[in-house]
Design an enzyme around this catalytic site. Structure first.
Site, short mmCIF file in Angstrom:
data_model
loop_
_atom_site.label_atom_id
_atom_site.label_comp_id
_atom_site.label_asym_id
_atom_site.label_seq_id
_atom_site.Cartn_x
_atom_site.Cartn_y
_atom_site.Cartn_z
N ASP A 1 -5.34 11.72 -2.55
CA ASP A 1 -4.75 12.13 -1.27
C ASP A 1 -3.26 12.34 -1.49
O ASP A 1 -2.55 11.42 -1.87
CB ASP A 1 -5.00 11.06 -0.20
CG ASP A 1 -4.59 11.52 1.19
OD1 ASP A 1 -4.08 12.66 1.31
OD2 ASP A 1 -4.79 10.75 2.15
N GLU B 1 -14.02 6.22 4.52
CA GLU B 1 -12.98 5.36 3.94
C GLU B 1 -12.63 4.24 4.92
O GLU B 1 -11.47 3.87 5.05
CB GLU B 1 -11.74 6.20 3.62
CG GLU B 1 -11.17 6.91 4.85
CD GLU B 1 -9.99 7.82 4.57
OE1 GLU B 1 -9.77 8.20 3.40
OE2 GLU B 1 -9.27 8.15 5.54
N LYS C 1 -11.03 11.65 12.18
CA LYS C 1 -10.48 10.33 12.49
C LYS C 1 -10.49 10.17 14.00
O LYS C 1 -10.06 11.09 14.72
CB LYS C 1 -9.04 10.20 11.96
CG LYS C 1 -8.97 10.28 10.44
CD LYS C 1 -7.60 10.04 9.86
CE LYS C 1 -7.70 10.10 8.34
NZ LYS C 1 -6.41 9.98 7.64
N ASP D 1 -7.02 16.87 6.04
CA ASP D 1 -6.79 15.67 6.86
C ASP D 1 -5.75 15.98 7.95
O ASP D 1 -6.12 16.33 9.07
CB ASP D 1 -6.36 14.50 5.97
CG ASP D 1 -6.14 13.22 6.75
OD1 ASP D 1 -6.41 13.21 7.96
OD2 ASP D 1 -5.68 12.21 6.17
N HIS E 1 0.88 -1.17 0.00
CA HIS E 1 0.00 0.00 0.00
C HIS E 1 0.92 1.22 0.00
O HIS E 1 1.59 1.51 0.99
CB HIS E 1 -0.90 -0.04 1.23
CG HIS E 1 -2.06 0.89 1.16
ND1 HIS E 1 -3.07 0.75 0.23
CD2 HIS E 1 -2.39 1.98 1.90
CE1 HIS E 1 -3.97 1.72 0.40
NE2 HIS E 1 -3.56 2.48 1.41
N GLU F 1 -7.27 15.71 -1.29
CA GLU F 1 -7.04 15.64 0.16
C GLU F 1 -5.62 16.13 0.49
O GLU F 1 -4.65 15.70 -0.13
CB GLU F 1 -7.23 14.18 0.61
CG GLU F 1 -7.06 13.96 2.09
CD GLU F 1 -7.51 12.55 2.49
OE1 GLU F 1 -8.26 11.89 1.72
OE2 GLU F 1 -7.11 12.10 3.58
N LYS G 1 -10.15 6.43 -3.76
CA LYS G 1 -9.16 7.44 -3.39
C LYS G 1 -7.82 6.96 -3.91
O LYS G 1 -7.47 5.78 -3.74
CB LYS G 1 -9.19 7.57 -1.87
CG LYS G 1 -8.00 8.17 -1.19
CD LYS G 1 -8.43 8.68 0.19
CE LYS G 1 -7.33 8.62 1.21
NZ LYS G 1 -7.68 9.25 2.50
N LYS H 1 -3.69 7.44 -3.89
CA LYS H 1 -2.62 8.04 -3.09
C LYS H 1 -1.55 8.54 -4.07
O LYS H 1 -0.99 7.74 -4.82
CB LYS H 1 -2.01 7.02 -2.14
CG LYS H 1 -3.00 6.40 -1.18
CD LYS H 1 -3.64 7.40 -0.26
CE LYS H 1 -2.89 7.57 1.02
NZ LYS H 1 -3.68 8.35 2.02
C1 MUC Z 1 -4.79 9.12 4.99
O1 MUC Z 1 -3.90 9.93 4.95
O2 MUC Z 1 -5.89 9.49 4.64
C2 MUC Z 1 -6.52 6.57 4.54
C3 MUC Z 1 -6.65 5.74 3.48
C4 MUC Z 1 -5.37 5.35 3.08
O3 MUC Z 1 -5.05 4.61 2.17
O4 MUC Z 1 -4.46 5.97 3.87
C5 MUC Z 1 -5.14 6.61 4.90
C6 MUC Z 1 -4.52 7.76 5.53
MG MG Z 2 -5.28 11.53 4.20
#
Ligand code: MUC
Ligand code: MG
Length: 374
Positions: free
Chosen positions: A197, A326, A272, A248, A21, A223, A166, A168
């Site tokens: 994000d 999420e 969170k 976030d 991941h 994000e 989402k 990354k």
């Molecule tokens: C984040 O920064 O949002 C949430 C989903 C993911 O893959 O990482 C997290 C942390």
């Molecule tokens: Mg985030």
């Protein structure tokens, strides 16, 4: 006789992920959870979880540090105390412990689970009552490979498991990231909502360029494009672009959100439970967000089922929950340590309805995955 706190355990649990991941600050192949178990004088137990991402890559508390904080600083203040009022216990902790929100979240969750079990009521009832029994959950595409992410998205769309994704980004060059996102958006079209994000990776100039490109590619939400240390930058970007920004890392609790809103931020916030210090504390942000016209989103630190369920009980009390959640953490892990894993279906998950969290420990699985030497 009144029940009192008899023991508190903080247990490190390591579970491999189903695939690497990749986030802007780390690539995870394993998730470490701190499972908190509070036992009272009647033998009743409550469970909590304190989990972060990538050791110290995401935030200032590591799993090992969380265990130490609970064992050495929180537990001695709670042993022997009455369970009648969790608020009184929180006041007691506030007097002696600063920060350490993840550790507090694990403990607050375990106390709420225990109280729910004692009262024979789900945790959501202790938080005012659920308005949703099925909560929307997106999936994060973060294999680090565009084709693999497209295959993953198609499979999930066809199975009906998820409709929102989402991505990354932020670890590579800007235009490589933009091409990656645009290719995935093109492959899924209007069948899915695509959000990204950046996990604070961009400076303001890169973010301005990136936001323009992502807006043109049809991305719905960006994000945390820039550092949490520069709130004014987030405010300027939110003013400049139509594509909304999800705060976030910039916002841990209601006070952070109040300050950002007062500085002119408009957009959405990722609540969170870990950042805020527990499910009840996380909901304080919802009140601020509503007052400031900021959208709500249920965020994760990739917790396992116990932490995920605690957050789901909190998010279930919110209407509207503008951007969904999420809470897919358990799906990213190869195995689970609970007796009744969550049921994900139709772009979401069913809220467990038993007393407290509504899930218990599978002791066999716990001994398989608990860390032997700390
Ligand atoms: C984040 O920064 O949002 C949430 C989903 C993911 O893959 O990482 C997290 C942390
Ligand atoms: Mg985030």
């Amino acid at each position: 006789m009144q029940a009192t706190i008899q023991s508190i355990e903080a247990i490190l649990v390591d579970i491999p992920t189903i695939r690497p991941h990749r986030l802007s600050m780390t690539t995870m192949g394993l998730q470490t959870m701190v499972i908190v178990r509070v036992t009272d004088s009647d033998g009743c137990q409550g469970l909590g979880e304190a989990t972060t991402i990538g050791g110290l890559a995401y935030g200032p508390e590591s799993p090992e540090g969380i265990k130490l904080t609970i064992d050495h600083y929180i537990t001695p203040w709670l042993l022997g105390q009455s369970l009648d009022s969790i608020n009184t216990l929180k006041v007691r902790l506030d007097a002696v412990i600063r920060g350490n929100q993840l550790a507090r979240s694990g403990v607050e969750t375990a106390l709420l689970d225990l109280q729910g079990k004692r009262l024979n009521q789900p945790l959501s009832v202790l938080l005012g009552g659920a308005v949703h029994s099925h909560i929307p959950v997106l999936w994060t595409l973060a294999s680090g490979d565009t084709e693999r992410d497209i295959d993953e998205a198609r499979t999930l769309l066809e199975s009906g498991w998820h409709r929102d994704f989402k991505l990354k980004i932020g670890s590579g060059a800007l235009m490589e990231d933009v091409r990656h996102v645009a290719a995935i958006k093109k492959a899924v079209g209007d069948r899915a909502s695509i959000r990204v994000d950046v996990n604070q990776a961009w400076d303001e100039a890169t973010a301005a360029r990136g936001m323009a490109e992502l807006q043109a590619a049809g991305v719905d939400l960006v994000e945390q494009p820039t550092s949490r240390r520069h709130p004014a930058v987030l405010v300027r970007l939110a003013e400049k672009f139509q594509i909304p920004i999800l705060a976030d890392e910039s916002v841990a609790d209601g006070t952070d959100l109040y300050n950002l809103a007062a500085a002119g931020f408009g957009g959405a916030v990722a609540m969170k439970i870990g950042k805020a210090g527990g499910p009840a504390r996380a909901l304080e942000q919802a009140v601020v967000a509503r007052s400031a016209g900021i959208g709500l989103y249920g965020g994760t630190l990739l917790e396992g089922t116990i932490g995920t369920v605690a957050a789901l009980h909190a998010w279930s009390t919110l209407e509207p929950l503008h951007w969904g959640t999420e809470m897919f953490g358990p799906l990213l892990m190869k195995d689970d340590i609970v007796d009744h894993p969550l049921t994900f279906h139709d772009n979401g998950v069913a809220l467990p309805c038993g007393p407290g969290l509504g899930v218990g420990i599978d002791e066999g699985k716990l001994s398989e995955y608990r860390r032997q030497s700390v």
